[in-house]
Design a protein around this motif. Structure first.
Motif, PDB file in Angstrom:
ATOM      1  N   ASP A  30     -10.737  38.175  13.954  1.00  0.00           N
ATOM      2  CA  ASP A  30     -10.948  38.334  12.510  1.00  0.00           C
ATOM      3  C   ASP A  30     -11.973  37.385  11.897  1.00  0.00           C
ATOM      4  OD1 ASP A  30      -9.401  36.050  12.872  1.00  0.00           O
ATOM      5  OD2 ASP A  30      -8.263  36.365  11.022  1.00  0.00           O
ATOM      6  N   ARG A  31     -12.662  36.589  12.708  1.00  0.00           N
ATOM      7  CA  ARG A  31     -13.661  35.648  12.172  1.00  0.00           C
ATOM      8  C   ARG A  31     -14.612  35.223  13.279  1.00  0.00           C
ATOM      9  NH1 ARG A  31      -8.927  31.275  10.964  1.00  0.00           N
ATOM     10  NH2 ARG A  31      -7.680  33.143  11.133  1.00  0.00           N
ATOM     11  N   PRO A  32     -15.737  34.635  12.907  1.00  0.00           N
ATOM     12  CA  PRO A  32     -16.701  34.213  13.937  1.00  0.00           C
ATOM     13  C   PRO A  32     -16.103  33.145  14.853  1.00  0.00           C
ATOM     14  CG  PRO A  32     -17.696  34.185  11.754  1.00  0.00           C
ATOM     15  CD  PRO A  32     -16.231  34.404  11.555  1.00  0.00           C
ATOM     16  N   PRO A  33     -16.615  33.048  16.078  1.00  0.00           N
ATOM     17  CA  PRO A  33     -16.145  32.002  16.991  1.00  0.00           C
ATOM     18  C   PRO A  33     -16.373  30.615  16.401  1.00  0.00           C
ATOM     19  CG  PRO A  33     -17.511  33.584  18.149  1.00  0.00           C
ATOM     20  CD  PRO A  33     -17.640  33.885  16.687  1.00  0.00           C
ATOM     21  N   PHE A  34     -15.518  29.680  16.815  1.00  0.00           N
ATOM     22  CA  PHE A  34     -15.664  28.294  16.380  1.00  0.00           C
ATOM     23  C   PHE A  34     -15.129  27.377  17.471  1.00  0.00           C
ATOM     24  CE2 PHE A  34     -11.567  29.769  14.822  1.00  0.00           C
ATOM     25  CZ  PHE A  34     -10.698  28.736  15.132  1.00  0.00           C
ATOM     26  N   TRP A  35     -15.497  26.105  17.378  1.00  0.00           N
ATOM     27  CA  TRP A  35     -15.091  25.083  18.355  1.00  0.00           C
ATOM     28  C   TRP A  35     -14.175  24.091  17.669  1.00  0.00           C
ATOM     29  CZ3 TRP A  35     -16.885  25.093  23.474  1.00  0.00           C
ATOM     30  CH2 TRP A  35     -17.858  26.048  23.749  1.00  0.00           C
ATOM     31  N   CYS A  36     -13.188  23.598  18.408  1.00  0.00           N
ATOM     32  CA  CYS A  36     -12.204  22.706  17.810  1.00  0.00           C
ATOM     33  C   CYS A  36     -11.680  21.719  18.847  1.00  0.00           C
ATOM     34  CB  CYS A  36     -11.059  23.553  17.253  1.00  0.00           C
ATOM     35  SG  CYS A  36      -9.996  22.684  16.121  1.00  0.00           S
ATOM     36  N   THR A  37     -11.245  20.568  18.371  1.00  0.00           N
ATOM     37  CA  THR A  37     -10.627  19.572  19.238  1.00  0.00           C
ATOM     38  C   THR A  37      -9.294  20.097  19.766  1.00  0.00           C
ATOM     39  OG1 THR A  37      -9.522  18.560  17.351  1.00  0.00           O
ATOM     40  CG2 THR A  37     -11.662  17.632  17.989  1.00  0.00           C
ATOM     41  N   PRO A  38      -8.826  19.591  20.897  1.00  0.00           N
ATOM     42  CA  PRO A  38      -7.487  19.951  21.369  1.00  0.00           C
ATOM     43  C   PRO A  38      -6.437  19.481  20.362  1.00  0.00           C
ATOM     44  CG  PRO A  38      -8.706  18.740  23.061  1.00  0.00           C
ATOM     45  CD  PRO A  38      -9.507  18.668  21.810  1.00  0.00           C
ATOM     46  N   GLY A  39      -5.305  20.167  20.352  1.00  0.00           N
ATOM     47  CA  GLY A  39      -4.200  19.763  19.494  1.00  0.00           C
ATOM     48  C   GLY A  39      -3.578  20.944  18.796  1.00  0.00           C
ATOM     49  N   GLY A  40      -2.542  20.672  18.011  1.00  0.00           N
ATOM     50  CA  GLY A  40      -1.873  21.746  17.305  1.00  0.00           C
ATOM     51  C   GLY A  40      -0.702  21.252  16.489  1.00  0.00           C
ATOM     52  N   ALA A  41       0.057  22.202  15.989  1.00  0.00           N
ATOM     53  CA  ALA A  41       1.163  21.917  15.087  1.00  0.00           C
ATOM     54  C   ALA A  41       2.288  21.156  15.772  1.00  0.00           C
ATOM     55  CB  ALA A  41       1.705  23.220  14.505  1.00  0.00           C
ATOM     56  N   LEU A  42       2.958  20.332  14.994  1.00  0.00           N
ATOM     57  CA  LEU A  42       4.135  19.630  15.478  1.00  0.00           C
ATOM     58  C   LEU A  42       5.296  20.598  15.608  1.00  0.00           C
ATOM     59  CD1 LEU A  42       2.367  17.240  14.413  1.00  0.00           C
ATOM     60  CD2 LEU A  42       4.498  16.173  13.677  1.00  0.00           C
ATOM     61  N   ASP A  43       6.139  20.386  16.585  1.00  0.00           N
ATOM     62  CA  ASP A  43       7.404  21.102  16.681  1.00  0.00           C
ATOM     63  C   ASP A  43       8.366  20.479  15.671  1.00  0.00           C
ATOM     64  OD1 ASP A  43       6.508  22.763  18.719  1.00  0.00           O
ATOM     65  OD2 ASP A  43       7.327  21.506  20.324  1.00  0.00           O
ATOM     66  N   PRO A  44       9.378  21.213  15.218  1.00  0.00           N
ATOM     67  CA  PRO A  44      10.337  20.650  14.251  1.00  0.00           C
ATOM     68  C   PRO A  44      10.923  19.326  14.744  1.00  0.00           C
ATOM     69  CG  PRO A  44      10.696  22.997  14.492  1.00  0.00           C
ATOM     70  CD  PRO A  44       9.685  22.608  15.546  1.00  0.00           C
ATOM     71  N   GLY A  45      10.864  18.308  13.884  1.00  0.00           N
ATOM     72  CA  GLY A  45      11.412  16.994  14.205  1.00  0.00           C
ATOM     73  C   GLY A  45      10.544  16.137  15.099  1.00  0.00           C
ATOM     74  N   GLU A  46       9.397  16.635  15.515  1.00  0.00           N
ATOM     75  CA  GLU A  46       8.515  15.917  16.446  1.00  0.00           C
ATOM     76  C   GLU A  46       7.625  14.936  15.689  1.00  0.00           C
ATOM     77  OE1 GLU A  46       6.005  17.315  20.344  1.00  0.00           O
ATOM     78  OE2 GLU A  46       5.674  18.465  18.514  1.00  0.00           O
ATOM     79  N   ALA A  47       7.425  13.757  16.240  1.00  0.00           N
ATOM     80  CA  ALA A  47       6.509  12.769  15.678  1.00  0.00           C
ATOM     81  C   ALA A  47       5.069  13.140  16.050  1.00  0.00           C
ATOM     82  CB  ALA A  47       6.849  11.378  16.212  1.00  0.00           C
ATOM     83  N   TYR A  48       4.114  12.667  15.248  1.00  0.00           N
ATOM     84  CA  TYR A  48       2.705  12.983  15.509  1.00  0.00           C
ATOM     85  C   TYR A  48       2.265  12.520  16.900  1.00  0.00           C
ATOM     86  CZ  TYR A  48       1.811  14.484  10.710  1.00  0.00           C
ATOM     87  OH  TYR A  48       1.812  15.166   9.519  1.00  0.00           O
ATOM     88  N   ALA A  49       2.613  11.283  17.279  1.00  0.00           N
ATOM     89  CA  ALA A  49       2.181  10.762  18.586  1.00  0.00           C
ATOM     90  C   ALA A  49       2.788  11.575  19.733  1.00  0.00           C
ATOM     91  CB  ALA A  49       2.551   9.291  18.715  1.00  0.00           C
ATOM     92  N   ALA A  50       4.034  11.978  19.582  1.00  0.00           N
ATOM     93  CA  ALA A  50       4.678  12.798  20.622  1.00  0.00           C
ATOM     94  C   ALA A  50       4.005  14.161  20.711  1.00  0.00           C
ATOM     95  CB  ALA A  50       6.173  12.950  20.331  1.00  0.00           C
ATOM     96  N   ALA A  51       3.658  14.729  19.571  1.00  0.00           N
ATOM     97  CA  ALA A  51       2.970  16.023  19.564  1.00  0.00           C
ATOM     98  C   ALA A  51       1.587  15.905  20.198  1.00  0.00           C
ATOM     99  CB  ALA A  51       2.850  16.556  18.142  1.00  0.00           C
ATOM    100  N   ALA A  52       0.892  14.797  19.938  1.00  0.00           N
ATOM    101  CA  ALA A  52      -0.425  14.595  20.538  1.00  0.00           C
ATOM    102  C   ALA A  52      -0.309  14.554  22.058  1.00  0.00           C
ATOM    103  CB  ALA A  52      -1.062  13.312  20.012  1.00  0.00           C
ATOM    104  N   ARG A  53       0.673  13.829  22.568  1.00  0.00           N
ATOM    105  CA  ARG A  53       0.878  13.754  24.024  1.00  0.00           C
ATOM    106  C   ARG A  53       1.195  15.139  24.595  1.00  0.00           C
ATOM    107  NH1 ARG A  53       2.202   9.996  28.077  1.00  0.00           N
ATOM    108  NH2 ARG A  53       3.492  10.911  29.704  1.00  0.00           N
ATOM    109  N   ARG A  54       2.093  15.874  23.923  1.00  0.00           N
ATOM    110  CA  ARG A  54       2.476  17.213  24.388  1.00  0.00           C
ATOM    111  C   ARG A  54       1.274  18.154  24.371  1.00  0.00           C
ATOM    112  NH1 ARG A  54       3.197  21.323  21.444  1.00  0.00           N
ATOM    113  NH2 ARG A  54       3.723  20.191  19.532  1.00  0.00           N
ATOM    114  N   GLU A  55       0.542  18.173  23.275  1.00  0.00           N
ATOM    115  CA  GLU A  55      -0.621  19.062  23.157  1.00  0.00           C
ATOM    116  C   GLU A  55      -1.695  18.715  24.179  1.00  0.00           C
ATOM    117  OE1 GLU A  55      -1.278  21.765  21.363  1.00  0.00           O
ATOM    118  OE2 GLU A  55       0.478  21.796  20.059  1.00  0.00           O
TER     119      GLU A  55
END
Length: 145
Positions: A30-55
């Motif tokens: 639905d939109r032109p291609p784009f480039w992005c850093t790795p990563g994504g949304a936190l899971d419920p109750g997850e801390a940012y640092a834990a989500a970064a490690r998981r992603e």
């Protein structure tokens, strides 16, 4: 006015031994291609640092602690699933000793829209013909240098 869902997210500034940054190319229908850093949304109750490690592990196959948060951005966009969000993105700097990426843990959605990845030098970012997110990535990297 459309209400936006809150979307806390952890993103990774992954640098290889040559000081190049890893970006994934997204090719949504639905939109032109784009480039992005790795990563994504936190899971419920997850801390940012834990989500970064998981992603980092899920998207790149790298299992390391991501270190301290180095930047924060609050941005509005519509996700690939067509959900308008207000994203609170926290960025973590990770230096890796390899440039090998393992995408075998990608979700079905990631497998469909993230088929390419590439290591970019800082000079390549400025003139790249497709959108790169975050838009101020060159400045973020310069501040961290």
């Amino acid at each position: 006015m459309t209400s936006r869902a809150q979307r806390p997210a952890a993103r990774i500034l992954l640098l290889d031994p040559a000081d190049r940054v890893l970006l994934f190319r997204f090719t949504p229908a639905d939109r032109p291609p784009f480039w992005c850093t790795p990563g994504g949304a936190l899971d419920p109750g997850e801390a940012y640092a834990a989500a970064a490690r998981r992603e980092l592990f899920e998207e790149c196959g790298i299992a390391v602690d991501c270190g301290p948060e180095v930047a924060q951005r609050v941005v509005e966009f519509t996700t690939l699933e067509q959900v308008p969000v207000l994203a609170d993105e926290r960025y973590f700097l990770v230096r890796t000793s390899t440039n090998v990426i393992d995408t075998s843990n990608h979700t079905a959605l990631e497998q469909r829209v993230m088929r390419e990845w590439r290591w970019f030098t800082r000079s390549e970012l400025a003139g790249w013909p497709e959108a790169i997110f975050p838009e101020d990535l060159p400045q973020m990297l310069e501040q961290l240098a």
